[in-house]
Enzyme design. Structure first.
Site, short mmCIF file in Angstrom:
data_model
loop_
_atom_site.label_atom_id
_atom_site.label_comp_id
_atom_site.label_asym_id
_atom_site.label_seq_id
_atom_site.Cartn_x
_atom_site.Cartn_y
_atom_site.Cartn_z
N GLY A 149 -1.43 -0.73 0.90
CA GLY A 149 -1.76 -1.98 2.40
C GLY A 149 -2.79 -1.86 3.08
O GLY A 149 -3.38 -3.10 3.10
N GLU A 195 0.02 2.38 -5.66
CA GLU A 195 0.80 1.40 -5.38
C GLU A 195 1.68 1.82 -7.63
O GLU A 195 2.85 1.52 -7.62
CB GLU A 195 1.10 0.25 -5.48
CG GLU A 195 0.19 -0.46 -4.16
CD GLU A 195 -0.58 -0.78 -4.10
OE1 GLU A 195 -1.24 0.03 -4.95
OE2 GLU A 195 -0.48 -1.32 -2.68
N ALA A 247 1.90 -0.18 2.74
CA ALA A 247 3.15 -0.18 3.08
C ALA A 247 4.24 0.42 3.78
O ALA A 247 3.84 1.80 3.26
CB ALA A 247 3.81 -1.67 2.46
N GLU A 250 -6.08 -2.86 0.77
CA GLU A 250 -5.71 -4.55 1.49
C GLU A 250 -5.59 -5.16 2.71
O GLU A 250 -6.33 -6.52 2.28
CB GLU A 250 -4.08 -4.76 0.85
CG GLU A 250 -4.38 -4.23 -0.92
CD GLU A 250 -2.45 -4.70 -1.01
OE1 GLU A 250 -1.75 -4.15 -0.80
OE2 GLU A 250 -2.36 -5.21 -2.81
N1 CAA Z 1 4.86 3.93 4.52
C1 CAA Z 1 5.57 5.64 4.71
N2 CAA Z 1 5.66 6.51 5.25
C2 CAA Z 1 4.19 6.89 5.40
C3 CAA Z 1 3.43 6.58 3.76
C4 CAA Z 1 3.75 4.81 4.07
N3 CAA Z 1 2.95 4.23 2.98
N4 CAA Z 1 2.21 7.34 4.35
C5 CAA Z 1 3.08 8.58 4.70
N5 CAA Z 1 3.30 7.82 5.32
C6 CAA Z 1 4.50 9.22 6.19
C7 CAA Z 1 5.34 10.63 5.28
O1 CAA Z 1 6.14 10.21 4.92
C8 CAA Z 1 4.76 11.93 6.54
O2 CAA Z 1 6.30 11.40 7.55
P1 CAA Z 1 7.44 12.55 7.71
O3 CAA Z 1 6.23 13.48 8.59
O4 CAA Z 1 8.65 12.13 8.26
O5 CAA Z 1 7.96 13.27 6.72
C9 CAA Z 1 3.84 11.33 7.06
O6 CAA Z 1 3.36 9.26 6.89
C10 CAA Z 1 2.72 12.15 7.08
O7 CAA Z 1 2.14 11.73 5.66
P2 CAA Z 1 2.18 13.32 4.30
O8 CAA Z 1 2.50 14.23 5.34
O9 CAA Z 1 2.63 12.39 3.41
O10 CAA Z 1 0.76 13.54 4.91
P3 CAA Z 1 -0.41 14.26 3.73
O11 CAA Z 1 -1.95 14.35 4.31
O12 CAA Z 1 0.52 15.55 3.33
O13 CAA Z 1 -0.64 13.02 2.64
C11 CAA Z 1 -0.94 10.71 2.02
C12 CAA Z 1 -1.44 11.73 3.18
C13 CAA Z 1 -1.91 11.03 0.61
C14 CAA Z 1 -1.88 9.39 2.36
C15 CAA Z 1 0.46 10.37 1.63
O14 CAA Z 1 1.24 10.31 2.95
C16 CAA Z 1 0.28 9.73 1.17
O15 CAA Z 1 0.39 9.89 -0.48
N6 CAA Z 1 1.10 8.48 1.67
C17 CAA Z 1 1.70 7.16 0.76
C18 CAA Z 1 0.13 6.20 0.40
C19 CAA Z 1 0.84 5.50 -0.25
O16 CAA Z 1 1.79 5.41 -1.91
N7 CAA Z 1 0.69 3.53 0.02
C20 CAA Z 1 1.05 2.66 -0.88
C21 CAA Z 1 2.45 2.13 -0.20
S1 CAA Z 1 2.95 0.70 -1.45
C22 CAA Z 1 2.02 -0.79 -1.12
O17 CAA Z 1 1.01 -0.79 0.21
C23 CAA Z 1 2.30 -1.83 -1.66
C24 CAA Z 1 1.67 -2.80 -0.64
O18 CAA Z 1 0.48 -3.41 -1.71
C25 CAA Z 1 1.74 -3.62 0.22
#
Ligand code: CAA
Length: 258
Positions: free
Chosen positions: A109, A132, A65, A112
């Site tokens: 998400g 999360e 998400a 999911e």
């Molecule tokens: N939401 C918004 N933006 C996101 C995102 C997310 N879930 N995941 C990645 N991005 C964005 C980053 O902010 C980044 O943007 P910028 O270039 O503007 O800074 C871009 O995508 C590229 O990401 P990274 O630079 O972090 O890429 P990476 O290769 O170094 O890492 C990753 C990849 C491991 C997937 C890392 O991006 C990450 O950990 N993302 C978040 C994963 C996460 O926590 N997901 C759970 C979200 S909460 C949820 O989903 C609740 C639910 O149950 C519905």
């Protein structure tokens, strides 16, 4: 006009939806989910479509998400909009089969959403996770429910409590994904599977999907009766007559979805 966040294509009788928000690794905003819901409903209503494939990019199916959007929300904000209800919740009411073709990250998400699909075909580079817990929240779109049903309590607890990612190979061993293929094959593999499904009688396909989904919601006794009654009902269709006649006559069936 803003660019579409979900690309919509048809490949024969297969509807193909591609999440297309590469700069945010296909993070699932309300806008992405609204577009996805609209496209899925249109395919569900389209007699020319028999099955759907949902995919992302080689790097990310979806990284979760939209954390940027969520970061400033209060309890009142999420409760009052019923965040993860509405369009999100509506996705599970699509009657035609949806195959998730997952390459790269399927996190939060994104994992999911893949689990909400009817089955998952994963690329060797796919990574599944419910991270999360690292954000001070819990999964909110089925991660504590569908994951347990898919891989059992112990592994689901491991993933949800530690937030660690699992590989495609581990996901296949655990029963989370149906097949693992090289990354360059994943979309074709899913489209071919969807085309095969689309060549069957749509009524038997949709009834089979309903019956399997009921297995999660009903006691065995009720589920078996639900299955048997649907099995009986299919004997009222032209396609049952055609399918069995074709077998007896040693030819391919020509289903009419009637
Ligand atoms: N939401 C918004 N933006 C996101 C995102 C997310 N879930 N995941 C990645 N991005 C964005 C980053 O902010 C980044 O943007 P910028 O270039 O503007 O800074 C871009 O995508 C590229 O990401 P990274 O630079 O972090 O890429 P990476 O290769 O170094 O890492 C990753 C990849 C491991 C997937 C890392 O991006 C990450 O950990 N993302 C978040 C994963 C996460 O926590 N997901 C759970 C979200 S909460 C949820 O989903 C609740 C639910 O149950 C519905």
């Amino acid at each position: 006009m803003t660019a579409a966040l979900v690309k919509v294509e048809k490949r024969g009788q297969v509807g193909l939806l591609t999440l297309d928000r590469p700069k945010a690794l296909n993070a699932l905003s309300n806008e992405v989910i609204a577009e996805l819901a609209t496209a899925l409903r249109a395919f569900d209503a389209d007699d020319g479509i028999g099955a759907v494939v949902l995919t992302g990019s080689e790097k990310a199916f979806a990284a979760g998400a939209d954390i940027g959007a969520m970061s400033t929300w209060s309890y009142a904000d999420v409760f009052n909009q019923d965040y993860l209800g509405h369009d999100w919740e509506s996705l599970r009411r699509i009657r035609k089969p949806i195959i998730a073709a997952v390459a790269g990250y399927a996190l939060g998400g994104g994992c999911e959403l893949a689990m909400l699909c009817d089955f998952i075909i994963a690329a060797e580079n796919a990574r599944f996770g419910q991270p999360e817990i690292n954000l001070g929240i819990i999964p909110g779109f089925g991660g504590t429910q569908r994951l347990v049903r898919a891989i059992g309590k112990s592994k689901a607890m491991d993933m949800v409590l530690t937030g660690r990612m699992i590989t495609a190979a581990e996901a296949e061993l655990a029963g989370l994904v149906a097949r693992v293929v090289p990354v360059e094959r994943v979309l074709d593999e899913a489209v071919e599977a969807a085309a095969l499904i689309a060549s069957k009688s749509i009524m038997s396909v949709m009834m089979a999907k309903e019956c399997i989904n009921r297995a999660f919601e009903m006691p065995l006794d009720e589920g078996l009766l639900f299955e048997r009654r649907n099995f009986h009902a299919l004997f009222s269709t032209d396609d049952q007559k055609e399918g069995m006649a074709a077998f007896v006559e040693k030819r391919k069936p020509k289903f009419t979805n009637r």
